[in-house]
Design a protein around this motif. Structure first.
Motif, PDB file in Angstrom:
ATOM      1  N   VAL A  92       0.902  -1.146   0.041  1.00 58.40           N
ATOM      2  CA  VAL A  92       0.023   0.132  -0.051  1.00 58.40           C
ATOM      3  C   VAL A  92       0.814   1.364   0.196  1.00 58.40           C
ATOM      4  CG1 VAL A  92      -1.824   1.178   1.333  1.00 58.40           C
ATOM      5  CG2 VAL A  92      -1.872  -1.464   1.269  1.00 58.40           C
ATOM      6  N   GLU A  93       1.956   1.246   0.816  1.00 60.98           N
ATOM      7  CA  GLU A  93       2.863   2.247   0.685  1.00 60.98           C
ATOM      8  C   GLU A  93       3.359   2.355  -0.527  1.00 60.98           C
ATOM      9  OE1 GLU A  93       4.503   2.413   5.306  1.00 60.98           O
ATOM     10  OE2 GLU A  93       5.384   1.265   3.831  1.00 60.98           O
ATOM     11  N   ASP A  94       3.751   1.359  -1.227  1.00 62.83           N
ATOM     12  CA  ASP A  94       4.439   1.634  -2.543  1.00 62.83           C
ATOM     13  C   ASP A  94       3.367   2.002  -3.601  1.00 62.83           C
ATOM     14  OD1 ASP A  94       6.313   0.835  -4.137  1.00 62.83           O
ATOM     15  OD2 ASP A  94       5.769  -1.088  -4.719  1.00 62.83           O
ATOM     16  N   LEU A  95       2.067   1.698  -3.428  1.00 61.64           N
ATOM     17  CA  LEU A  95       0.879   2.278  -4.235  1.00 61.64           C
ATOM     18  C   LEU A  95       0.992   3.783  -4.087  1.00 61.64           C
ATOM     19  CD1 LEU A  95      -2.499   1.020  -4.892  1.00 61.64           C
ATOM     20  CD2 LEU A  95      -2.254   3.359  -3.999  1.00 61.64           C
ATOM     21  N   ALA A  96       1.041   4.330  -2.937  1.00 60.62           N
ATOM     22  CA  ALA A  96       1.155   5.547  -2.704  1.00 60.62           C
ATOM     23  C   ALA A  96       2.354   6.674  -3.288  1.00 60.62           C
ATOM     24  CB  ALA A  96       1.014   6.146  -0.974  1.00 60.62           C
ATOM     25  N   ASP A  97       3.417   5.770  -3.428  1.00 55.54           N
ATOM     26  CA  ASP A  97       4.562   6.240  -4.071  1.00 55.54           C
ATOM     27  C   ASP A  97       4.682   6.481  -5.264  1.00 55.54           C
ATOM     28  OD1 ASP A  97       5.944   6.475  -1.612  1.00 55.54           O
ATOM     29  OD2 ASP A  97       7.086   4.621  -1.552  1.00 55.54           O
ATOM     30  N   GLY A  98       4.039   5.304  -5.813  1.00 53.70           N
ATOM     31  CA  GLY A  98       3.728   5.348  -7.277  1.00 53.70           C
ATOM     32  C   GLY A  98       2.792   6.380  -7.847  1.00 53.70           C
ATOM     33  N   LEU A  99       1.667   6.331  -7.157  1.00 55.65           N
ATOM     34  CA  LEU A  99       0.816   7.691  -7.396  1.00 55.65           C
ATOM     35  C   LEU A  99       1.366   9.114  -7.281  1.00 55.65           C
ATOM     36  CD1 LEU A  99      -2.634   7.700  -7.834  1.00 55.65           C
ATOM     37  CD2 LEU A  99      -2.373   8.622  -5.517  1.00 55.65           C
ATOM     38  N   ILE A 100       2.172   9.215  -6.557  1.00 58.99           N
ATOM     39  CA  ILE A 100       2.747  10.491  -6.426  1.00 58.99           C
ATOM     40  C   ILE A 100       3.814  10.735  -7.600  1.00 58.99           C
ATOM     41  CG2 ILE A 100       4.323  12.110  -4.984  1.00 58.99           C
ATOM     42  CD1 ILE A 100       1.281  11.779  -3.969  1.00 58.99           C
ATOM     43  N   ALA A 101       4.653   9.652  -7.629  1.00 52.30           N
ATOM     44  CA  ALA A 101       5.415   9.502  -8.890  1.00 52.30           C
ATOM     45  C   ALA A 101       5.131   9.719 -10.231  1.00 52.30           C
ATOM     46  CB  ALA A 101       6.490   8.235  -8.662  1.00 52.30           C
ATOM     47  N   GLY A 102       3.700   9.249 -10.342  1.00 49.82           N
ATOM     48  CA  GLY A 102       3.201   9.556 -11.495  1.00 49.82           C
ATOM     49  C   GLY A 102       2.733  10.787 -11.845  1.00 49.82           C
ATOM     50  N   ILE A 103       2.099  11.364 -10.915  1.00 49.75           N
ATOM     51  CA  ILE A 103       1.738  12.698 -11.151  1.00 49.75           C
ATOM     52  C   ILE A 103       3.196  13.629 -11.433  1.00 49.75           C
ATOM     53  CG2 ILE A 103       1.076  14.812  -9.704  1.00 49.75           C
ATOM     54  CD1 ILE A 103      -0.525  12.784  -7.845  1.00 49.75           C
ATOM     55  N   ARG A 104       4.055  13.576 -10.604  1.00 50.57           N
ATOM     56  CA  ARG A 104       5.283  14.128 -10.976  1.00 50.57           C
ATOM     57  C   ARG A 104       5.937  14.078 -12.157  1.00 50.57           C
ATOM     58  NH1 ARG A 104       8.116  12.112  -7.032  1.00 50.57           N
ATOM     59  NH2 ARG A 104       9.282  10.712  -8.098  1.00 50.57           N
ATOM     60  N   ASP A 105       6.332  12.748 -12.561  1.00 46.45           N
ATOM     61  CA  ASP A 105       7.054  12.301 -13.487  1.00 46.45           C
ATOM     62  C   ASP A 105       6.256  12.407 -14.789  1.00 46.45           C
ATOM     63  OD1 ASP A 105       8.976  11.889 -11.718  1.00 46.45           O
ATOM     64  OD2 ASP A 105       9.073   9.533 -11.882  1.00 46.45           O
ATOM     65  N   LEU A 106       5.164  12.381 -14.783  1.00 46.28           N
ATOM     66  CA  LEU A 106       4.216  12.564 -16.189  1.00 46.28           C
ATOM     67  C   LEU A 106       4.119  14.176 -16.462  1.00 46.28           C
ATOM     68  CD1 LEU A 106       1.730   9.561 -15.739  1.00 46.28           C
ATOM     69  CD2 LEU A 106       3.512  10.017 -17.370  1.00 46.28           C
ATOM     70  N   GLY A 107       4.559  14.794 -15.548  1.00 42.83           N
ATOM     71  CA  GLY A 107       4.524  16.387 -15.703  1.00 42.83           C
ATOM     72  C   GLY A 107       3.114  16.957 -15.139  1.00 42.83           C
TER      73      GLY A 107
END
Length: 316
Positions: A92-107
């Motif tokens: 679940v913590e990994d999911l949160a990290d992926g969500l935030i990374a997606g927002i950031r890295d996709l621009g």
């Protein structure tokens, strides 16, 4: 979930509801859901294990893409998780990290997670709602395509479908070449061109649509909304298919099937008035034509019916 708040988030997680500003006076909103064993598997046939990061990233990507397809910019999102009680906390913590990374890295620099909900269920389910702004401009709808317009694509098509075929094959994930693994990664962590929506709107795009269920199926939706026919250029389709050869040659599948019917790349399909210069990053792949006297809206290839479906969420 961590991450800095966007300027639109006046009040983030911690209270019963978030408070989001809407200076434009209009709010663009979209919602999408991923369900275990319907939209993803924790363990795939080829040995790949879906991580929480994958699911979080994809949840961000597919929802941000819908906002992009309106010519809007995402400002905030809220997340609802339904989890079996034995779900590891680390996942679940990994999911949160992926969500935030997606927002950031996709621009999506103007977007942040404003809140959410957590519940218990029999399988993992992730629902994300995204809010966006048009920044005082117009929304680009599916219904604006006109005969004579140029049909153009930003992003990719078919690559996520090729990746899905690799996931569902018996070819061990560890034996894949870097090119094949790259296609698999597009399925697990798609990269929608979030820059393209606002740029296309500014350039005069007449209609736009996120390609989530396949070029033909989604193109037919745009055609129906605009009461036109979309005619695809075979040479451009072949060029798109060439990018899929690392998977098509391995699995013995015609890459054109993925180009026409494969979803989840979240490329952007747009139409533009004739004679204008397409924005950088868009490629012309066809044209918009008027309906014949006995014709229905739809998609053709060089004047002939495409004969290809696409992803159906309710098919067996």
């Amino acid at each position: 979930m961590g991450g800095a708040h966007s300027t639109a988030t006046l009040l983030g997680p911690g209270d019963d509801a978030a408070i989001i500003s809407a200076p434009d006076g209009r709010t663009v909103i979209s919602i999408d859901t991923q369900v275990q064993d319907q939209d993803f598997r924790l363990q795939w046939a080829n040995g790949y294990r879906t991580t929480g990061f994958d699911v979080g990233w994809k949840a961000a990507a597919q929802n941000l893409s819908d906002i992009n397809a309106m010519g809007a910019t995402a400002t905030s999102m809220v997340v609802s998780l339904t989890l079996p009680p034995d779900t590891p906390v680390g996942w679940v913590e990994d999911l949160a990290d992926g969500l935030i990374a997606g927002i950031r890295d996709l621009g999506a620099a103007d977007c942040s997670v404003a809140g959410g909900d957590l519940g218990r269920g029999r399988e993992i389910s992730v629902s994300v709602a995204v809010l966006g702004t048009l920044n005082g401009g117009r929304a680009v709808l599916r219904s604006g395509a006109r005969p004579g317009n140029v049909l153009a694509l930003a992003g990719t098509v078919g690559q996520a479908a090729a990746g899905l075929a690799l996931l569902e094959s018996d070819v061990d994930v560890h034996s894949l070449s870097p090119e094949q693994r790259g296609l698999l990664d597009i399925q697990c962590r798609p990269r929608p061109p979030l820059w393209a929506g606002p740029v296309a709107r500014a350039a005069g795009a007449t209609a736009m649509l996120d390609i989530s269920d396949g070029l033909v199926r989604d193109g037919a939706r745009l055609a129906s909304a605009s009461t036109v026919v979309l005619d695809l250029e075979p040479r451009e389709l072949e060029r798109l298919g060439e990018r899929l050869e690392p998977a098509s040659e391995l699995l013995g599948i015609d890459p054109l099937a993925w180009v026409l019917g494969g979803g989840e790349d979240h490329g952007l399909l747009a139409t533009f008035p004739p004679g204008i210069q397409l924005p950088s990053g868009f490629t012309a792949i066809g044209s918009v034509q008027a309906l014949g006297s006995t014709e229905n809206p739809g998609v053709k290839i060089a004047g002939r019916a495409s004969g290809t479906g696409g992803w159906d969420h309710f098919a067996d």
